[in-house]
Structure formats: C-alpha cells, structure tokens
Design a protein around this motif. Structure first.
Motif, mmCIF file in Angstrom:
data_model
loop_
_atom_site.group_PDB
_atom_site.id
_atom_site.type_symbol
_atom_site.label_atom_id
_atom_site.label_comp_id
_atom_site.label_asym_id
_atom_site.label_seq_id
_atom_site.Cartn_x
_atom_site.Cartn_y
_atom_site.Cartn_z
ATOM 1 N N ILE A 123 6.830 15.036 34.733
ATOM 2 C CA ILE A 123 7.348 16.366 34.403
ATOM 3 C C ILE A 123 7.230 16.488 32.895
ATOM 4 C CG2 ILE A 123 9.396 17.825 34.328
ATOM 5 C CD1 ILE A 123 10.323 16.412 36.898
ATOM 6 N N THR A 124 6.512 17.488 32.435
ATOM 7 C CA THR A 124 6.293 17.593 30.997
ATOM 8 C C THR A 124 7.456 18.301 30.303
ATOM 9 O OG1 THR A 124 5.181 19.741 31.000
ATOM 10 C CG2 THR A 124 3.797 17.802 31.423
ATOM 11 N N SER A 125 7.625 17.958 29.041
ATOM 12 C CA SER A 125 8.642 18.623 28.226
ATOM 13 C C SER A 125 8.340 20.109 28.138
ATOM 14 C CB SER A 125 8.679 18.013 26.826
ATOM 15 O OG SER A 125 9.115 16.686 26.893
ATOM 16 N N TYR A 126 7.056 20.467 28.091
ATOM 17 C CA TYR A 126 6.698 21.879 27.992
ATOM 18 C C TYR A 126 7.106 22.641 29.250
ATOM 19 C CZ TYR A 126 4.412 26.118 26.544
ATOM 20 O OH TYR A 126 4.190 27.420 26.164
ATOM 21 N N HIS A 127 6.982 22.020 30.409
ATOM 22 C CA HIS A 127 7.419 22.665 31.647
ATOM 23 C C HIS A 127 8.934 22.863 31.630
ATOM 24 C CE1 HIS A 127 3.644 21.228 34.060
ATOM 25 N NE2 HIS A 127 3.363 22.127 33.139
ATOM 26 N N MET A 128 9.662 21.853 31.151
ATOM 27 C CA MET A 128 11.122 21.995 31.058
ATOM 28 C C MET A 128 11.489 23.082 30.057
ATOM 29 S SD MET A 128 12.748 18.173 31.422
ATOM 30 C CE MET A 128 11.952 17.486 29.988
ATOM 31 N N LYS A 129 10.808 23.089 28.914
ATOM 32 C CA LYS A 129 11.092 24.089 27.881
ATOM 33 C C LYS A 129 10.805 25.492 28.404
ATOM 34 C CE LYS A 129 9.135 23.093 23.991
ATOM 35 N NZ LYS A 129 8.229 23.039 22.831
ATOM 36 N N THR A 130 9.707 25.662 29.103
ATOM 37 C CA THR A 130 9.360 26.964 29.667
ATOM 38 C C THR A 130 10.434 27.430 30.645
ATOM 39 O OG1 THR A 130 6.988 26.573 29.394
ATOM 40 C CG2 THR A 130 7.629 28.206 31.041
ATOM 41 N N THR A 131 10.895 26.525 31.485
ATOM 42 C CA THR A 131 11.934 26.861 32.452
ATOM 43 C C THR A 131 13.230 27.259 31.748
ATOM 44 O OG1 THR A 131 10.914 25.345 34.034
ATOM 45 C CG2 THR A 131 13.196 26.005 34.471
ATOM 46 N N GLU B 173 9.353 12.234 40.850
ATOM 47 C CA GLU B 173 9.066 12.536 42.260
ATOM 48 C C GLU B 173 9.202 14.027 42.545
ATOM 49 O OE1 GLU B 173 11.643 10.051 44.584
ATOM 50 O OE2 GLU B 173 10.802 8.222 43.727
ATOM 51 N N TRP B 174 9.905 14.758 41.669
ATOM 52 C CA TRP B 174 10.064 16.197 41.861
ATOM 53 C C TRP B 174 8.864 16.970 41.357
ATOM 54 C CZ3 TRP B 174 15.354 16.037 38.999
ATOM 55 C CH2 TRP B 174 16.286 15.407 39.808
#
Length: 134
Positions: A63-71, A54-55
C-alpha cells in the motif's frame, strides 16, 4: 502544478510527470490534525504490520503512501464540506485519529477491490491503472 522528471523512465529523458507537491503541502497545513495524524498512523502501521499489505490490490502489493495520502485528501474534502454536520474537531482527539485511520484503510481496501482510486488533483484519473509509470 510542477513538472518532474520520471526517474524510472531512464530510457526516455523527455518523460515528465505532473506533481501537485505545493498543493499537497498547503492542504496538509490546513487540514484538521486528526486527519493528518490518521495518515501518519497509517504509514507507521504499514511499516510495522506487513499483513496490512494483504488489503492491497493485487493482494500482497505494498500500500503506497501516495494512495493513503490521496484517500485522506478525499476524506478531508468530505469532512470539511459545509454540508457536513460534524466536521472533525480542531483539537486532536485520539478516538478521531483511530476512526479516521480505520476509515482510510477501509476506503483503500474498497478502492483496491474495485481497482479504482481516483486522483484527488485530476478527478477521473485512476491511480490504479495498469501502465508502466502510473
């Protein structure tokens, strides 16, 4: 930097994407354990808690792993900066992992609201742009 064929682009076998896999592996090997574990905890949470999606933007997207990794990479750069008065501890602290995981999801939420998540390896490139392969 590695050129990789875009599997999703079966209609265009000449389309490649740029991969920074080796750079990512090096950064993961050298970053503080608490940041690495925050990323791993984030991956576990997004699997076990579907409401985390929902975020995302648009709401309900995964929410993709790549977005988390980038962050996490951006956080690592900030926390490991010589100007930072309190870099993460070298040894693992559970409270730091929780803090960094919370911060990662908070930053992602803000990025999704702004519809802008800057590529760590190609600053200025928005990972949330609306194109077929982006």
């Amino acid at each position: 930097m590695i050129a990789k064929w875009v599997i999703e682009a079966e209609d265009d076998p000449t389309l490649f994407r740029i991969s920074f896999e080796k750079c990512e592996q090096h950064l993961f090997r050298t970053m503080p354990a608490a940041l690495k574990d925050a990323y791993m905890l984030g991956k576990i949470l997004k699997t076990l808690c579907p409401e985390v999606s929902e975020w995302s933007y648009p709401p309900g997207d995964i929410i993709t792993s790549y977005h988390m990794k980038t962050t996490i990479f951006w956080m690592c750069q900030e926390y490991m900066s010589p100007e930072n008065p309190e870099p993460p501890a070298a040894e693992l602290h559970v409270d730091q992992v929780v803090k960094f995981t919370h911060e990662m999801f908070g930053r992602l939420s803000e990025s999704y609201k702004r519809q802008n998540l800057e590529n760590f390896w190609l600053p200025g490139e928005n990972l949330l742009r609306n194109d077929k392969y982006g």
